[in-house]
Design a protein around this motif. Structure first.
Motif, PDB file in Angstrom:
ATOM      1  N   UNK A 145       0.837  -1.198   0.000  1.00 28.40           N
ATOM      2  CA  UNK A 145       0.000   0.000   0.000  1.00 28.40           C
ATOM      3  C   UNK A 145       0.872   1.248   0.000  1.00 28.40           C
ATOM      4  N   UNK A 146       0.451   2.241  -0.804  1.00 29.72           N
ATOM      5  CA  UNK A 146       1.168   3.522  -0.791  1.00 29.72           C
ATOM      6  C   UNK A 146       0.885   4.233   0.532  1.00 29.72           C
ATOM      7  N   UNK A 147       1.610   5.311   0.804  1.00 28.08           N
ATOM      8  CA  UNK A 147       1.432   6.063   2.050  1.00 28.08           C
ATOM      9  C   UNK A 147       0.027   6.639   2.137  1.00 28.08           C
ATOM     10  N   UNK A 148      -0.439   6.863   3.381  1.00 31.96           N
ATOM     11  CA  UNK A 148      -1.771   7.438   3.584  1.00 31.96           C
ATOM     12  C   UNK A 148      -1.838   8.824   2.944  1.00 31.96           C
ATOM     13  N   UNK A 149      -2.966   9.108   2.284  1.00 32.82           N
ATOM     14  CA  UNK A 149      -3.109  10.385   1.587  1.00 32.82           C
ATOM     15  C   UNK A 149      -2.571  10.371   0.178  1.00 32.82           C
ATOM     16  N   UNK A 150      -2.207   9.185  -0.318  1.00 35.13           N
ATOM     17  CA  UNK A 150      -1.696   9.048  -1.681  1.00 35.13           C
ATOM     18  C   UNK A 150      -2.454   7.920  -2.382  1.00 35.13           C
ATOM     19  N   UNK A 151      -2.341   7.883  -3.675  1.00 37.38           N
ATOM     20  CA  UNK A 151      -3.019   6.847  -4.445  1.00 37.38           C
ATOM     21  C   UNK A 151      -2.175   6.463  -5.652  1.00 37.38           C
ATOM     22  N   UNK A 186       4.946   4.297  -0.615  1.00 37.34           N
ATOM     23  CA  UNK A 186       5.412   5.236  -1.652  1.00 37.34           C
ATOM     24  C   UNK A 186       4.668   6.569  -1.577  1.00 37.34           C
ATOM     25  N   UNK A 187       5.404   7.667  -1.776  1.00 35.02           N
ATOM     26  CA  UNK A 187       4.829   9.007  -1.867  1.00 35.02           C
ATOM     27  C   UNK A 187       5.217   9.674  -3.188  1.00 35.02           C
ATOM     28  N   UNK A 188       5.864   8.923  -4.053  1.00 36.85           N
ATOM     29  CA  UNK A 188       6.284   9.446  -5.358  1.00 36.85           C
ATOM     30  C   UNK A 188       6.274   8.284  -6.350  1.00 36.85           C
ATOM     31  N   UNK A 189       6.516   8.594  -7.615  1.00 30.94           N
ATOM     32  CA  UNK A 189       6.504   7.555  -8.642  1.00 30.94           C
ATOM     33  C   UNK A 189       7.547   6.476  -8.344  1.00 30.94           C
ATOM     34  N   UNK A 190       7.202   5.232  -8.709  1.00 33.40           N
ATOM     35  CA  UNK A 190       8.097   4.091  -8.518  1.00 33.40           C
ATOM     36  C   UNK A 190       8.339   3.457  -9.882  1.00 33.40           C
ATOM     37  N   UNK A 191       9.595   3.150 -10.208  1.00 35.88           N
ATOM     38  CA  UNK A 191       9.896   2.560 -11.506  1.00 35.88           C
ATOM     39  C   UNK A 191      11.065   1.592 -11.372  1.00 35.88           C
TER      40      UNK A 191
END
Length: 424
Positions: A145-151, A186-191
């Protein structure tokens, strides 16, 4: 000579036989026969191109391509043999109907004499199938799951389809290729590059050991955006038709939306403000408004199923009039210059005040509570009077009514202003 040769012939034959036996025994004693077993000898499959030409693939069963080879030879030969000297081959051209191939074993050095050489097992067992090829979709997945407040806004891979081939029974099981990337916290793009795996239509992993593919991994990008819930506000423009008023009720469904974007893009967004024109309208107005044109570039709706449209309703009613009867005692005098007094005519006991507005607003006005004032100083300024003189004057009465009510008529009070006579 003949007599000499044939004399004691039996004894001579026995002597020869004994000599041969004695020689053989001497040889055996000095270099006896022995055997040795080598384990894990790989079996080399030859002429496999014959299967390829027929568009077939094979799989070795039960590890029968690793055998134990037993060699029987003179001890001097045995002592010099190593497992690397042993060759085991299976000729695919001799494939049987039950998909087995006899194993032929030999020693690399053909000059070495061996009595026998055998293997266990003595055949290679194969599973032979038709070769199948097809294109499958590539589906990106995430774990965690990404960080709370993110999607997670999107998951994209370099390719959307890929070609695979392999045994027909395996290829038939494969529904799609999948990529899995961990986005925990995650709070930013992941690649990154992700291993390619294959799944059936129930998303169960399929063993891909025999699958032929052009790559083992693929690049994948997961876009992660911040979330922010903001209200939708409707700004009304224009004026309704004459004789009609806004009730003040503006409804919007949904009243809030959740936006997605980078933290910097959302920082200054506190609402979505839309405009609605009611020019010359004489009844309730309802419109479907697309919010997308009101969003800055880079900001999206978090809910992918939301089409960006809201239903806005503005309530309009006809203006109504009501006539109030204001008692004279509710009118007071302000700012009368010193030295003067003011009198109302005895017949002027009430004032008629006509008001207009929404039905509920006009009905809420209690006429007994409406107060009026005669501001003499303000009246004098309007009349450009610097000094007040005695006389009879018509002066407007200023009534106080609620802000949502409009006074439609001017009420005039005829008053007598007298100078106060000084007592002697």
């Amino acid at each position: 000579m003949r007599r000499r040769l044939l004399n004691n012939l039996g004894l001579k034959l026995v002597s020869v036989i004994l000599a041969v036996v004695l020689w053989f025994m001497v040889v055996m004693i000095s270099n006896p026969k022995d055997s040795v077993t080598f384990s894990g000898i790989p079996v080399n499959l030859i002429h496999t191109e014959l299967l390829e030409e027929e568009e077939k693939l094979y799989e070795v069963l039960n590890n029968t391509d690793k055998v134990r080879v037993t060699v029987e030879a003179p001890r001097k030969v045995i002592d010099q043999l190593r497992s690397s000297d042993i060759v085991a081959e299976a000729d695919v051209s001799r494939l049987t109907e039950v998909n087995t191939i006899a194993i032929n074993c030999s020693v690399l050095n053909s000059a070495v004499e061996v009595s026998s050489i055998t293997s266990s097992p003595d055949v290679v067992q194969l599973n032979v199938e038709d070769k199948a090829t097809k294109w499958v979709n590539v589906k990106p997945y995430t774990t965690g799951e990404v960080a709370e407040g993110y999607m997670i806004y999107s998951k994209v891979s370099d390719q959307t389809r890929m070609e695979i081939s392999g045994p027909e029974s395996v290829i038939e099981q494969i529904d799609h290729a999948g990529l899995e990337m961990d986005v925990t916290g995650a709070t930013d793009n992941v690649s990154g590059n992700v291993e390619i795996r294959f799944y059936d239509n129930a998303r169960n992993l399929v063993d891909d050991a025999d699958v032929i593919k052009n790559a083992d991994s693929m690049h994948m990008v997961v876009t992660v955006l911040a979330l922010k819930e903001v209200p939708v506000e409707v700004t009304v423009t224009g004026e309704p038709a004459e004789g009609y008023l806004l009730t003040g009720g503006v409804e919007c469904e949904p009243s809030t939306v959740v936006l997605a974007g980078t933290v910097s893009a959302l920082a200054d967004v506190n609402k979505v403000n839309v405009f609605m024109d009611i020019t010359e309208e004489s009844a309730d107005v309802e419109k479907i408004i697309n919010l997308r044109p009101y969003l800055d570039s880079g900001i999206r709706f978090a809910d992918s199923s939301f089409d960006g449209r809201v239903r806005a309703s503005i309530h309009i009613e006809a203006s109504v009039e009501r006539t109030l009867t204001i008692p004279g005692r509710n009118v007071t005098v302000q700012n009368l210059p010193e030295g003067f007094e003011l009198e109302f005519p005895e017949l002027q006991q009430t004032y008629r005040l006509r008001i207009s507005g929404l039905s509920a607003a006009t009905a809420a006005v209690e006429q007994s509570m409406v107060q009026g004032t005669l501001d003499i100083a303000a009246w004098m300024r309007e009349q450009n009077m610097t000094e007040l003189t005695a006389g009879v004057y018509d002066i407007p009465v200023d009534f106080e009514v609620p802000s949502d009510v409009v006074i439609e008529n001017e009420v005039i009070a005829r008053v007598t202003i007298k100078a106060i006579e000084e007592e002697e």
